[in-house]
Design a protein around this motif. Structure first.
Motif, mmCIF file in Angstrom:
data_model
loop_
_atom_site.group_PDB
_atom_site.id
_atom_site.type_symbol
_atom_site.label_atom_id
_atom_site.label_comp_id
_atom_site.label_asym_id
_atom_site.label_seq_id
_atom_site.Cartn_x
_atom_site.Cartn_y
_atom_site.Cartn_z
ATOM 1 N N ASP A 72 0.551 -1.288 -0.015
ATOM 2 C CA ASP A 72 0.025 0.093 0.152
ATOM 3 C C ASP A 72 0.289 0.951 -0.185
ATOM 4 O O ASP A 72 1.722 1.664 0.339
ATOM 5 N N THR A 109 -0.572 4.857 -0.446
ATOM 6 C CA THR A 109 -1.434 5.303 -0.346
ATOM 7 C C THR A 109 -0.613 5.949 1.025
ATOM 8 O O THR A 109 -0.085 5.727 2.086
ATOM 9 N N LEU A 111 1.265 7.954 -4.720
ATOM 10 C CA LEU A 111 0.641 6.462 -6.035
ATOM 11 C C LEU A 111 1.627 7.744 -6.805
ATOM 12 O O LEU A 111 1.568 8.319 -7.395
ATOM 13 N N GLU A 156 -1.305 4.879 -11.238
ATOM 14 C CA GLU A 156 -2.281 4.276 -10.241
ATOM 15 C C GLU A 156 -3.330 4.982 -9.029
ATOM 16 O O GLU A 156 -4.583 4.925 -9.544
ATOM 17 N N THR A 188 -6.892 4.812 -9.897
ATOM 18 C CA THR A 188 -7.852 5.248 -8.613
ATOM 19 C C THR A 188 -8.664 6.608 -8.748
ATOM 20 O O THR A 188 -9.547 7.048 -8.355
ATOM 21 N N GLY A 209 -7.566 6.218 -3.303
ATOM 22 C CA GLY A 209 -6.266 5.059 -2.479
ATOM 23 C C GLY A 209 -7.405 3.612 -2.073
ATOM 24 O O GLY A 209 -7.050 3.192 -1.397
ATOM 25 N N ALA A 240 -9.451 0.641 -1.008
ATOM 26 C CA ALA A 240 -9.784 -1.145 -1.247
ATOM 27 C C ALA A 240 -11.209 -1.190 -2.224
ATOM 28 O O ALA A 240 -11.037 -2.935 -2.507
ATOM 29 N N LYS A 273 -6.639 -1.484 -6.689
ATOM 30 C CA LYS A 273 -5.791 -1.572 -6.057
ATOM 31 C C LYS A 273 -6.291 -2.064 -4.823
ATOM 32 O O LYS A 273 -5.496 -3.275 -3.993
ATOM 33 N N GLU A 311 -0.389 -1.351 -11.455
ATOM 34 C CA GLU A 311 -0.472 0.116 -12.878
ATOM 35 C C GLU A 311 -0.021 -0.032 -13.599
ATOM 36 O O GLU A 311 -0.103 1.089 -14.593
#
Length: 449
Positions: A186, A188, A200, A204, A208, A218, A220, A260, A266
Motif C-alpha cells: 500500500d 497511499t 501514488l 495508479e 483510483t 486509494g 480498496a 487497488k 498499474e
C-alpha cells in the motif's frame, strides 16, 4: 503460498456512505495509445512469468494416451520450475486458431504428488478486442488459450495435440507459468491539498482517480449504497438518462473491490483509458480458470489473469470490466472507472456499448453458487440502471465482426446476455447460462420494476 488477499481493506469509507456525491459524466471516447505504449514489465514487478517454448514430443512421452505421440504433438515432459499458480499457452499469430487439445498436470510446491491431467480451454478469439479497434489491431497481441488456475505449484507437464486432420499446430507455442505475486504494498500516503493522491505512481493515481466520485483516493473498495442513497447520488447527474429523473429505475450500488483492493499493478497496462458511448448490455462470462480456488485466493487469480492478458497475450489491460468470485464478491476489472462506460475486450464483435462480467471459475458442468447469481443481478441492476436499461428488456447492438454475425449487422440481445449469444462458444458455461433468466428477473426487481 502466495495467495494473500489484499483485502485487509483497512481504509474507511464511512464518509462516502453518508455523502451523496454526483457521478461525473462519462469521458468522451479517446483513442488508445499506440501498441508501443505498452510498457515492459518493471524489474520490481510483483510475481513473475516463466515462458517455456514447447517442443515435439517423442514416442515415449505418452502424449497419445497409448504411449505414442504423433508428429504434430508438442509439449514438455515433467520438469521442475519456479513456483507458479496460473498457466496458459500462447503462440505468435493471434489470428491462428489452435485446433486441438491442451492438457497439463502439475505438482504442488514442496510435494511429490502430481495432479491428474487437466484440460485447458483452447479458445483463441472468443474474447478480446473487436477486430477493427486499435487494441484489436495491435502488433503486441498473441494467440492464447484460456488461463488455468492450478494453485501453488513447482512442477509441470504439458501435451498439445492437433485435431485429426489438422496438419500442424500454430507456430511459436509457449507455456506461460504465472506467479501472481503478493499484492503491491500500500503506497497511499494521503491526499495533497490539490486533491491529488500523494505517494501514488501516475498510473495508479489515474486508476483510483477514475472512481473519485464514488470513494476516497486509494480506497480498496467502493462501498455499497441503498437504493435511495444510490438515487440521490445519481439522479440529475450523468450518466443517468434524463428520462430516469422522474422515475429512476436504478438498483442499489453494490460493494465493489477496486483494482487497488485486489492488487493490480498499474505499471504493466497501457496508459490512459478508452471509453465507449454508453452501456446497453451486460455480457456474462466464466473465466474458464477452473473452480479450484478459495475466495481468499480470488485476488491472486485476478492478478494472474491480468498478468496473462497483458504480458503474455498482449492486451492493453485485463479484458473484463468486472469479475465476480464464487462467494459473490464483485471486483473492478479494466481500469477507467466502474460507473463509466469503459471499453472492454470480452465479447469479440460486441464490445462497443456493452460491459463484460466474468464469473471466476468454470460452469459448464458446475452449478454457480446462489451468491454468484445474486451478485450478477445486483451489479447489472446498478450499472444498467445508470444508463436507463431494463434488465428484462432487449437492446440492439451492431456487430464488429465474429463467427455468428457479420460486421455491421444489427443484432437484438437480452440486456443481460451470455457470451454465447454474441459468439459461437460454450462460454459462460451451460450451468451459468441457464441462470440468466433468473438473473434478469432479480436484476429488474432490484431496480424497482
Amino acid at each position: 503460498m502466495r495467495v494473500s488477499l489484499a483485502s485487509p481493506i483497512a481504509l474507511t469509507c464511512a464518509a462516502v456512505l453518508s455523502l451523496p456525491l454526483p457521478l461525473a459524466a462519462p469521458a468522451a471516447a479517446t483513442a488508445p495509445p499506440a501498441a508501443s505504449a505498452l510498457p515492459p514489465a518493471p524489474d520490481d514487478l510483483p510475481g513473475s512469468t516463466q515462458s517455456l517454448p514447447l517442443a515435439p514430443l517423442g514416442a515415449s512421452s505418452r502424449a497419445g494416451g497409448d504411449g505414442s505421440a504423433r508428429p504434430a504433438d508438442q509439449g514438455l515432459t515433467r520438469r521442475d520450475v519456479r513456483p507458479f499458480s496460473l498457466l496458459g499457452v500462447v503462440w505468435d499469430d493471434p489470428r491462428a486458431a489452435l485446433h486441438g487439445t491442451v492438457q497439463v498436470r502439475t505438482r504442488a510446491t514442496g510435494g511429490d504428488v502430481w495432479s491428474d491431467w487437466q484440460d485447458v480451454e483452447t479458445h483463441t478469439d472468443q474474447h478480446g478486442a473487436d477486430p477493427d479497434s486499435a487494441e484489436g489491431a495491435s502488433g503486441a497481441r498473441r494467440g492464447a488459450t484460456a488461463p488455468l488456475w492450478v494453485g501453488d505449484s513447482d512442477g509441470v507437464e504439458i501435451r498439445v495435440r492437433a485435431e485429426n486432420g489438422v496438419p500442424s499446430l500454430p507456430d511459436g507455442l509457449r507455456l506461460e507459468l504465472i506467479d501472481p505475486g503478493e499484492a503491491p504494498a500500500d503506497t497511499t500516503r494521503g491526499t495533497a491539498s490539490t486533491g491529488t493522491p500523494t505517494g501514488l505512481g501516475a498510473s495508479e493515481a489515474a486508476a483510483t482517480s477514475a472512481n473519485a466520485e464514488l470513494a476516497p483516493y486509494g480506497s480498496a473498495w467502493i462501498p455499497a449504497l441503498t437504493k435511495e442513497e444510490t438515487e440521490r447520488t445519481t439522479v440529475g447527474g450523468a450518466p443517468v438518462q434524463a428520462a430516469q429523473a422522474k422515475k429512476p429505475y436504478i438498483g442499489p450500488r453494490p460493494k465493489i473491490v477496486t483494482r487497488k483492493g485486489w492488487g493490480a499493478d498499474e505499471r504493466i497496462r497501457e496508459k490512459g483509458f478508452v471509453y465507449t458511448k454508453t452501456i446497453k448490455a451486460a455480457f456474462v462470462h466464466h473465466s474458464a480458470t477452473g473452480n479450484n480456488y478459495t475466495c481468499a485466493q480470488a485476488p491472486s487469480v485476478l492478478r494472474g489473469i491480468y498478468r496473462y492478458h497483458v504480458l503474455s497475450s498482449g492486451w492493453r489491460d485485463v479484458g473484463y470490466n468486472f469479475a465476480i468470485d464464487k462467494c459473490g464478491t464483485i471486483y473492478e476489472g479494466r481500469a477507467g472507472g466502474v460507473a463509466k462506460p469503459v471499453l472492454g475486450a470480452h465479447t469479440l464483435g460486441f464490445n462497443t456499448n456493452s460491459m463484460g462480467v466474468a464469473v471466476l471459475g468454470s460452469y459448464g458442468s458446475s452449478t454457480p453458487p446462489a451468491a454468484v447469481v445474486t451478485a450478477v443481478a445486483r451489479l447489472t441492476a446498478w450499472k444498467l440502471g445508470l444508463h436507463g436499461i431494463n434488465p428484462k428488456g432487449t437492446v440492439t447492438l451492431v456487430s464488429g465482426g465474429g463467427n455468428l454475425y457479420a460486421k455491421g449487422k444489427k443484432v437484438k440481445f437480452h440486456a443481460i446476455a451470455g457470451h454465447r449469444d454474441g459468439y459461437r462458444t460454450d462460454c459462460p458455461g451451460t450451468r451459468l447460462y441457464g441462470k440468466l433468466p433468473t438473473t434478469r428477473t432479480s436484476s429488474a426487481k432490484y431496480q424497482g420494476r
